[in-house]
Design a protein around this motif. Structure first.
Motif, PDB file in Angstrom:
ATOM      1  N   ALA A 102      -4.057   6.941  -0.441  1.00  0.00           N
ATOM      2  CA  ALA A 102      -5.169   7.446  -1.250  1.00  0.00           C
ATOM      3  C   ALA A 102      -6.465   6.922  -0.613  1.00  0.00           C
ATOM      4  O   ALA A 102      -6.428   5.983   0.193  1.00  0.00           O
ATOM      5  CB  ALA A 102      -5.021   6.952  -2.677  1.00  0.00           C
ATOM      6  N   PRO A 103      -7.612   7.522  -0.958  1.00  0.00           N
ATOM      7  CA  PRO A 103      -8.877   7.014  -0.405  1.00  0.00           C
ATOM      8  C   PRO A 103      -9.076   5.527  -0.697  1.00  0.00           C
ATOM      9  O   PRO A 103      -8.776   5.061  -1.795  1.00  0.00           O
ATOM     10  CB  PRO A 103      -9.931   7.875  -1.103  1.00  0.00           C
ATOM     11  CG  PRO A 103      -9.218   9.147  -1.419  1.00  0.00           C
ATOM     12  CD  PRO A 103      -7.818   8.730  -1.779  1.00  0.00           C
ATOM     13  N   LEU A 104      -9.576   4.813   0.315  1.00  0.00           N
ATOM     14  CA  LEU A 104      -9.721   3.354   0.244  1.00  0.00           C
ATOM     15  C   LEU A 104     -11.184   2.950   0.472  1.00  0.00           C
ATOM     16  O   LEU A 104     -11.980   3.712   1.030  1.00  0.00           O
ATOM     17  CB  LEU A 104      -8.872   2.703   1.340  1.00  0.00           C
ATOM     18  CG  LEU A 104      -7.367   2.993   1.325  1.00  0.00           C
ATOM     19  CD1 LEU A 104      -6.734   2.499   2.627  1.00  0.00           C
ATOM     20  CD2 LEU A 104      -6.705   2.343   0.121  1.00  0.00           C
ATOM     21  N   GLY A 105     -11.475   1.712   0.105  1.00  0.00           N
ATOM     22  CA  GLY A 105     -12.764   1.107   0.448  1.00  0.00           C
ATOM     23  C   GLY A 105     -13.904   1.589  -0.441  1.00  0.00           C
ATOM     24  O   GLY A 105     -13.714   2.345  -1.387  1.00  0.00           O
ATOM     25  N   LYS A 106     -15.091   1.104  -0.089  1.00  0.00           N
ATOM     26  CA  LYS A 106     -16.303   1.479  -0.827  1.00  0.00           C
ATOM     27  C   LYS A 106     -17.103   2.463   0.019  1.00  0.00           C
ATOM     28  O   LYS A 106     -17.424   2.183   1.173  1.00  0.00           O
ATOM     29  CB  LYS A 106     -17.151   0.239  -1.123  1.00  0.00           C
ATOM     30  CG  LYS A 106     -16.469  -0.705  -2.111  1.00  0.00           C
ATOM     31  CD  LYS A 106     -17.454  -1.713  -2.687  1.00  0.00           C
ATOM     32  CE  LYS A 106     -16.816  -2.512  -3.816  1.00  0.00           C
ATOM     33  NZ  LYS A 106     -15.646  -3.286  -3.392  1.00  0.00           N
ATOM     34  N   GLY A 107     -17.426   3.604  -0.582  1.00  0.00           N
ATOM     35  CA  GLY A 107     -18.128   4.663   0.150  1.00  0.00           C
ATOM     36  C   GLY A 107     -19.631   4.606  -0.045  1.00  0.00           C
ATOM     37  O   GLY A 107     -20.184   3.574  -0.455  1.00  0.00           O
ATOM     38  N   PHE A 108     -20.282   5.736   0.246  1.00  0.00           N
ATOM     39  CA  PHE A 108     -21.738   5.825   0.098  1.00  0.00           C
ATOM     40  C   PHE A 108     -22.109   5.904  -1.380  1.00  0.00           C
ATOM     41  O   PHE A 108     -21.486   6.632  -2.151  1.00  0.00           O
ATOM     42  CB  PHE A 108     -22.262   7.081   0.796  1.00  0.00           C
ATOM     43  CG  PHE A 108     -22.166   7.032   2.292  1.00  0.00           C
ATOM     44  CD1 PHE A 108     -23.001   6.209   3.035  1.00  0.00           C
ATOM     45  CD2 PHE A 108     -21.243   7.822   2.963  1.00  0.00           C
ATOM     46  CE1 PHE A 108     -22.921   6.176   4.423  1.00  0.00           C
ATOM     47  CE2 PHE A 108     -21.158   7.799   4.352  1.00  0.00           C
ATOM     48  CZ  PHE A 108     -21.994   6.965   5.083  1.00  0.00           C
ATOM     49  N   ARG A 109     -23.113   5.152  -1.749  1.00  0.00           N
ATOM     50  CA  ARG A 109     -23.680   5.280  -3.099  1.00  0.00           C
ATOM     51  C   ARG A 109     -24.806   6.298  -3.011  1.00  0.00           C
ATOM     52  O   ARG A 109     -25.729   6.145  -2.199  1.00  0.00           O
ATOM     53  CB  ARG A 109     -24.232   3.918  -3.553  1.00  0.00           C
ATOM     54  CG  ARG A 109     -24.512   3.823  -5.033  1.00  0.00           C
ATOM     55  CD  ARG A 109     -25.082   2.469  -5.415  1.00  0.00           C
ATOM     56  NE  ARG A 109     -26.409   2.245  -4.831  1.00  0.00           N
ATOM     57  CZ  ARG A 109     -26.658   1.382  -3.843  1.00  0.00           C
ATOM     58  NH1 ARG A 109     -25.698   0.655  -3.329  1.00  0.00           N
ATOM     59  NH2 ARG A 109     -27.884   1.243  -3.373  1.00  0.00           N
ATOM     60  N   MET A 152       0.854  -1.188   0.000  1.00  0.00           N
ATOM     61  CA  MET A 152       0.000   0.000   0.000  1.00  0.00           C
ATOM     62  C   MET A 152       0.892   1.241   0.000  1.00  0.00           C
ATOM     63  O   MET A 152       1.833   1.324   0.775  1.00  0.00           O
ATOM     64  CB  MET A 152      -0.870  -0.024   1.270  1.00  0.00           C
ATOM     65  CG  MET A 152      -1.852   1.123   1.330  1.00  0.00           C
ATOM     66  SD  MET A 152      -2.775   1.124   2.860  1.00  0.00           S
ATOM     67  CE  MET A 152      -3.702  -0.385   2.730  1.00  0.00           C
ATOM     68  N   LYS A 153       0.567   2.173  -0.896  1.00  0.00           N
ATOM     69  CA  LYS A 153       1.415   3.357  -1.011  1.00  0.00           C
ATOM     70  C   LYS A 153       0.953   4.449  -0.038  1.00  0.00           C
ATOM     71  O   LYS A 153      -0.234   4.737   0.060  1.00  0.00           O
ATOM     72  CB  LYS A 153       1.334   3.877  -2.448  1.00  0.00           C
ATOM     73  CG  LYS A 153       2.233   5.063  -2.721  1.00  0.00           C
ATOM     74  CD  LYS A 153       2.281   5.352  -4.220  1.00  0.00           C
ATOM     75  CE  LYS A 153       2.920   6.678  -4.558  1.00  0.00           C
ATOM     76  NZ  LYS A 153       4.191   6.943  -3.959  1.00  0.00           N
ATOM     77  N   PHE A 154       1.935   5.012   0.662  1.00  0.00           N
ATOM     78  CA  PHE A 154       1.651   6.156   1.545  1.00  0.00           C
ATOM     79  C   PHE A 154       2.246   7.421   0.947  1.00  0.00           C
ATOM     80  O   PHE A 154       3.318   7.385   0.340  1.00  0.00           O
ATOM     81  CB  PHE A 154       2.253   5.927   2.937  1.00  0.00           C
ATOM     82  CG  PHE A 154       1.424   5.014   3.797  1.00  0.00           C
ATOM     83  CD1 PHE A 154       0.482   5.533   4.681  1.00  0.00           C
ATOM     84  CD2 PHE A 154       1.565   3.636   3.717  1.00  0.00           C
ATOM     85  CE1 PHE A 154      -0.289   4.691   5.465  1.00  0.00           C
ATOM     86  CE2 PHE A 154       0.794   2.791   4.496  1.00  0.00           C
ATOM     87  CZ  PHE A 154      -0.137   3.315   5.381  1.00  0.00           C
ATOM     88  N   TYR A 155       1.550   8.527   1.123  1.00  0.00           N
ATOM     89  CA  TYR A 155       2.004   9.833   0.639  1.00  0.00           C
ATOM     90  C   TYR A 155       2.329  10.710   1.840  1.00  0.00           C
ATOM     91  O   TYR A 155       1.532  10.790   2.789  1.00  0.00           O
ATOM     92  CB  TYR A 155       0.900  10.509  -0.191  1.00  0.00           C
ATOM     93  CG  TYR A 155       0.490   9.694  -1.393  1.00  0.00           C
ATOM     94  CD1 TYR A 155       1.045   9.940  -2.650  1.00  0.00           C
ATOM     95  CD2 TYR A 155      -0.438   8.661  -1.271  1.00  0.00           C
ATOM     96  CE1 TYR A 155       0.674   9.175  -3.751  1.00  0.00           C
ATOM     97  CE2 TYR A 155      -0.808   7.887  -2.366  1.00  0.00           C
ATOM     98  CZ  TYR A 155      -0.250   8.154  -3.607  1.00  0.00           C
ATOM     99  OH  TYR A 155      -0.613   7.396  -4.689  1.00  0.00           O
ATOM    100  N   ASN A 156       3.491  11.371   1.758  1.00  0.00           N
ATOM    101  CA  ASN A 156       3.897  12.302   2.799  1.00  0.00           C
ATOM    102  C   ASN A 156       3.200  13.629   2.582  1.00  0.00           C
ATOM    103  O   ASN A 156       3.385  14.233   1.532  1.00  0.00           O
ATOM    104  CB  ASN A 156       5.407  12.514   2.659  1.00  0.00           C
ATOM    105  CG  ASN A 156       6.088  12.348   3.954  1.00  0.00           C
ATOM    106  OD1 ASN A 156       5.832  13.113   4.864  1.00  0.00           O
ATOM    107  ND2 ASN A 156       6.952  11.350   4.047  1.00  0.00           N
ATOM    108  N   VAL A 157       2.395  14.094   3.501  1.00  0.00           N
ATOM    109  CA  VAL A 157       1.691  15.368   3.310  1.00  0.00           C
ATOM    110  C   VAL A 157       1.903  16.257   4.531  1.00  0.00           C
ATOM    111  O   VAL A 157       1.954  15.786   5.674  1.00  0.00           O
ATOM    112  CB  VAL A 157       0.162  15.151   3.077  1.00  0.00           C
ATOM    113  CG1 VAL A 157      -0.086  14.406   1.777  1.00  0.00           C
ATOM    114  CG2 VAL A 157      -0.494  14.423   4.240  1.00  0.00           C
ATOM    115  N   ASP A 158       2.036  17.563   4.269  1.00  0.00           N
ATOM    116  CA  ASP A 158       2.146  18.516   5.372  1.00  0.00           C
ATOM    117  C   ASP A 158       0.764  18.801   5.933  1.00  0.00           C
ATOM    118  O   ASP A 158      -0.212  18.889   5.178  1.00  0.00           O
ATOM    119  CB  ASP A 158       2.742  19.841   4.878  1.00  0.00           C
ATOM    120  CG  ASP A 158       4.202  19.675   4.488  1.00  0.00           C
ATOM    121  OD1 ASP A 158       4.873  18.783   5.061  1.00  0.00           O
ATOM    122  OD2 ASP A 158       4.659  20.413   3.596  1.00  0.00           O
ATOM    123  N   VAL A 159       0.693  18.963   7.221  1.00  0.00           N
ATOM    124  CA  VAL A 159      -0.562  19.406   7.843  1.00  0.00           C
ATOM    125  C   VAL A 159      -0.629  20.918   7.652  1.00  0.00           C
ATOM    126  O   VAL A 159       0.172  21.665   8.203  1.00  0.00           O
ATOM    127  CB  VAL A 159      -0.601  19.035   9.341  1.00  0.00           C
ATOM    128  CG1 VAL A 159      -1.867  19.595   9.987  1.00  0.00           C
ATOM    129  CG2 VAL A 159      -0.522  17.532   9.497  1.00  0.00           C
TER     130      VAL A 159
END
Ligand SMILES: Cc1cc2nc3c(=O)[nH]c(=O)nc-3n(C[C@H](O)[C@H](O)[C@H](O)COP(=O)(O)OP(=O)(O)OC[C@H]3O[C@@H](n4cnc5c(N)ncnc54)[C@H](O)[C@@H]3O)c2cc1C
Ligand code: FES
Length: 243
Positions: free
Chosen positions: A87-94, A1-8
């Motif tokens: 990145a966003p994962l899983g299945k969200g609201f339809r 799984m890829k992780f991205y380094n992001v500043d808060v």
């Protein structure tokens, strides 16, 4: 799984919760989640496992996470200037577009996916009502992010005393129901909604990997057996779940 380094980019205190913003250019669908941890892995290995969080909002440039400090993982996220997110994962609201008014129900930190869900419903022209339940006034501060929401607290210190369902007259008149919160709340929403309702429930099972390989996040399903909430969920049609 890829992780991205992001500043808060910004951190806001909303009563008992923290709202953390970071730049994210990709698309974000309501109800999906990220695995997040403080930057530094694998040098620090603290925490060893990333933690799952719903995407709270995304305006096209900035994404945000709303969280409550519970243990080591969230305590570190509350302080870190830089974090790692997937990145966003899983299945969200339809989104059910043409079914009349929708009801959005959140219990505690289960309010988190409802902000971006409201944004997407607005964009589709779907009217909706928001019902929120919290433990106390400290956690209910976030309700100000949901103008017009009906609010309950268990101790009666904000809104009416009771659970989120005490704020609702009936759920049976709504075309679609979307709920997130602890399992007992979701089971109560499912019961109150009735068998014919178009009801989607977002579960908050504890997760190990977030990518389908550990089976740590399973939920029981009708007909027997279990499915993984990180890949087949975390949002499920209510009738799928065996509660
Ligand atoms: C799909 C999904 C979305 C989520 N979205 C959010 C969100 O938007 N905001 C947010 O604050 N939290 C969210 N959670 C819960 C969040 O992942 C946990 O609070 C977090 O992992 C706790 O990590 P920690 O290291 O701080 O606590 P830990 O040290 O791991 O645990 C501290 C305490 O919290 C309890 N705990 C940990 N995880 C959970 C859980 N999933 N459910 C109930 N109790 C738990 C533990 O049993 C322990 O008592 C979500 C969970 C899932 C599965
Ligand atoms: S968290 Fe590992 S399978 Fe879902």
């Amino acid at each position: 799984m890829k992780f991205y380094n992001v500043d808060v980019e910004e951190r806001e205190v909303l009563g008992s919760y923290t709202l953390l913003h970071y730049r994210w250019q990709g698309s974000v669908e309501p109800g999906r989640f990220v695995m997040a941890r403080t930057a530094g892995y694998p040098t620090t290995l603290d925490p060893f496992l990333a933690r799952p969080f719903s995407l709270y909002d995304h305006d096209g440039e900035m994404a945000s996470l709303l969280f409550e400090v519970r243990g080591r993982g969230t305590a570190l996220l509350d302080l870190a200037p830089t974090i790692e997110v997937t990145a966003p994962l899983g299945k969200g609201f339809r989104i059910e577009p043409a079914l009349g008014r929708a009801a959005l129900l959140g219990g505690g930190i289960g309010v988190a996916p409802l902000k971006i869900l409201g944004r997407h419903l607005d964009a589709r022209g779907v009217p909706y009502d928001v019902f929120l339940g919290f433990a106390n006034a400290g956690s209910a501060v976030v309700a100000r992010e949901f103008p017009g929401a009906r609010v309950a607290t268990m101790d009666g210190s904000a809104g009416i005393r009771g659970t989120v369902l005490d704020t609702v007259d009936t759920l049976r008149d709504y075309g679609a129901l979307y709920a997130c919160g602890p399992n007992p709340m979701l089971a109560a929403v499912k019961l109150a909604a009735g068998e014919d309702a178009l009801c989607q429930l977002s579960v908050e099972e504890r997760m190990g990997c977030g990518n389908g390989s550990c089976n740590g996040c399973v939920v029981p399903v009708h007909g027997g057996g279990y499915i993984r909430s990180c890949v087949e969920g975390p949002v499920f049609p209510a009738e799928v779940l065996a509660w």
